[in-house]
Design an enzyme around this catalytic site. Structure first.
Site, short mmCIF file in Angstrom:
data_model
loop_
_atom_site.label_atom_id
_atom_site.label_comp_id
_atom_site.label_asym_id
_atom_site.label_seq_id
_atom_site.Cartn_x
_atom_site.Cartn_y
_atom_site.Cartn_z
N GLY A 50 0.83 -1.22 0.00
CA GLY A 50 0.00 0.00 0.00
C GLY A 50 0.86 1.26 0.00
N GLY A 51 2.01 1.17 -0.66
CA GLY A 51 3.04 2.21 -0.55
C GLY A 51 2.77 3.49 -1.31
N LEU A 52 1.69 3.53 -2.13
CA LEU A 52 1.42 4.77 -2.87
C LEU A 52 0.44 5.68 -2.14
CD1 LEU A 52 1.14 3.37 -6.51
CD2 LEU A 52 3.09 4.52 -5.46
N GLY A 53 0.05 5.31 -0.93
CA GLY A 53 -0.93 6.10 -0.18
C GLY A 53 -0.30 7.26 0.57
N GLN A 54 -1.10 7.84 1.46
CA GLN A 54 -0.69 9.06 2.18
C GLN A 54 0.55 8.80 3.03
OE1 GLN A 54 -3.37 10.47 5.20
NE2 GLN A 54 -2.52 12.53 5.19
N ASP A 76 -1.44 -6.96 -4.90
CA ASP A 76 -2.65 -6.96 -4.09
C ASP A 76 -2.29 -7.75 -2.84
OD1 ASP A 76 -5.00 -7.57 -2.81
OD2 ASP A 76 -6.14 -7.88 -4.66
N TYR A 82 -13.57 -0.52 10.27
CA TYR A 82 -12.13 -0.22 10.23
C TYR A 82 -11.51 -0.40 11.62
CZ TYR A 82 -8.01 2.92 9.85
OH TYR A 82 -6.75 3.47 9.89
N LYS A 122 -8.71 -3.00 12.92
CA LYS A 122 -7.43 -2.55 13.50
C LYS A 122 -7.21 -3.21 14.86
CE LYS A 122 -5.55 0.03 10.44
NZ LYS A 122 -4.32 -0.42 9.82
#
Ligand code: NAD
Length: 321
Positions: A11-15, A53, A143, A147
């Protein structure tokens, strides 16, 4: 001879990922950092990138072997507001991906794993002010439930298999490089763009909704410091409380008005208000301070000044382009 650190980020392209990637490249060298995401990079220059994915366990295992990975930073997740729109999908992605990461790390005996948690792991029964490290949690969003489950699974893998899993309960993160991906604290980023572009902002939370927040450079510093700390110092294996700031939309608007006196804010709370109301207003992170020396650097005024400066430059570049 010690094995060189080789990191895979999901998920490295996220914020978070887009800024953590830069910090890890600086720390370990870009040839040792494999950035992955379910989508392809648009305009990032990345030395090592693979599409992944994170719910696809065989592909994850293949990449870990192919790139001789020793650590995973698992950032892929569906956040609070997006999660509430499709709860079963969010649960599947958040849980399957995390268990895939834990399993591959166990099978291939990886050195360390980082899986962030969130203030969303707390719920309406949690003490709201100065929320302690250990207390009633009872999260009420899908969510938050995912978590909390990931925290419990992380501690389980540590105790049962000795896997060195580390985690931080990030507060709402504020950054200018990449837009946030569908959380309840996203207003605290949107507001800066609207303040500079339109001079006004309609906030989806009420004026007095206090939430724990942090400027991204602090969050990245905390993440790197946690992962660099000696294993013996890490005595909290579910997830560390972490904080820097606690403010409301009205207070943030006031701090922006110090720079842009004509800026106005109005309020139209939506479904995210209920999510925000179930979360802590402020966090006690004294355990993180004691165990690995955590200290934030940015207060509200410093964060607002930097955000306005960087977003102004970014918007100007878009106009010039
Ligand atoms: P984001 O939504 O900005 O980025 C998540 C990334 O994951 C996206 O690039 C998306 O393409 C990718 N992704 C989605 N599904 C995937 C899949 N199946 N496989 C691989 N990649 C997939 O999120 P973020 O803000 O960067 O959050 C990173 C981590 O930090 C998450 O675990 C999140 O829960 C946690 N966190 C973030 C905040 C915050 O304010 N941003 C606060 C608390 C915790």
């Amino acid at each position: 001879m010690t094995t060189p650190t080789r990191i895979l980020i999901t998920g490295g392209l996220g914020q978070v990922g887009s800024e953590l990637y830069q910090a890890l490249c600086t720390q370990y060298g870009e040839d040792n950092i494999l950035l992955t995401d379910v989508r392809k990079p648009e305009n990032h220059t990345v030395a090592l990138f693979e599409t992944l994915d994170a719910t696809d366990a065989p592909r994850l295992a293949e990449l870990v072997s192919k790139h001789k990975i020793t650590q995973i930073y698992h950032l892929a997740a569906i956040l609070s507001a997006r999660g509430e729109q499709d709860p079963l999908w969010a649960w599947k992605i958040n849980m399957d991906s995390t268990l895939n990461v834990f399993e591959v790390a166990r099978e291939k005996q990886l050195h360390k794993v980082y899986v962030p948690s969130s203030i969303a792991a707390f719920g309406p029964d949690t003490p709201k002010q100065n929320t302690p490290q250990a207390c009633v949690m009872n999260p009420s969003t899908v969510y938050g439930i995912s978590k909390q489950a990931c925290e419990r699974w992380g501690e389980y893998y540590f105790k049962r298999y000795g896997l060195d899993i580390r985690s931080l309960r990030y507060p709402g993160l504020i950054s200018y490089k990449t837009l946030p991906g569908g959380g309840t604290t996203d207003y605290a980023v949107d507001i800066f763009y609207k303040a500079l572009q339109q001079g006004s902002y309609e906030c989806f939370l009420s004026p007095d909704t206090y939430l724990p927040m942090m400027y991204m450079p602090d969050a990245i510093r905390a993440t790197v410091a946690l992962m660099e700390a000696p294993s013996d110092n890490i005595r909290t294996r579910d997830s560390y409380n972490l904080t820097a700031l606690s403010f409301s939309p009205a207070e943030l608007a006031k701090a922006i008005q110090q720079h842009l006196p004509d800026f106005t804010i109005s309020y139209k709370p939506d479904f995210r208000q209920q999510i925000a109301d179930s979360w802590p207003a402020s966090i006690d992170d004294s355990v993180a301070q004691a165990e690995w020396g955590w200290q934030p650097q940015y207060d509200l005024e410093a964060m607002v000044a930097e955000m306005l400066e960087h977003i102004r430059t970014k918007l100007q570049k878009t106009v010039d382009a």
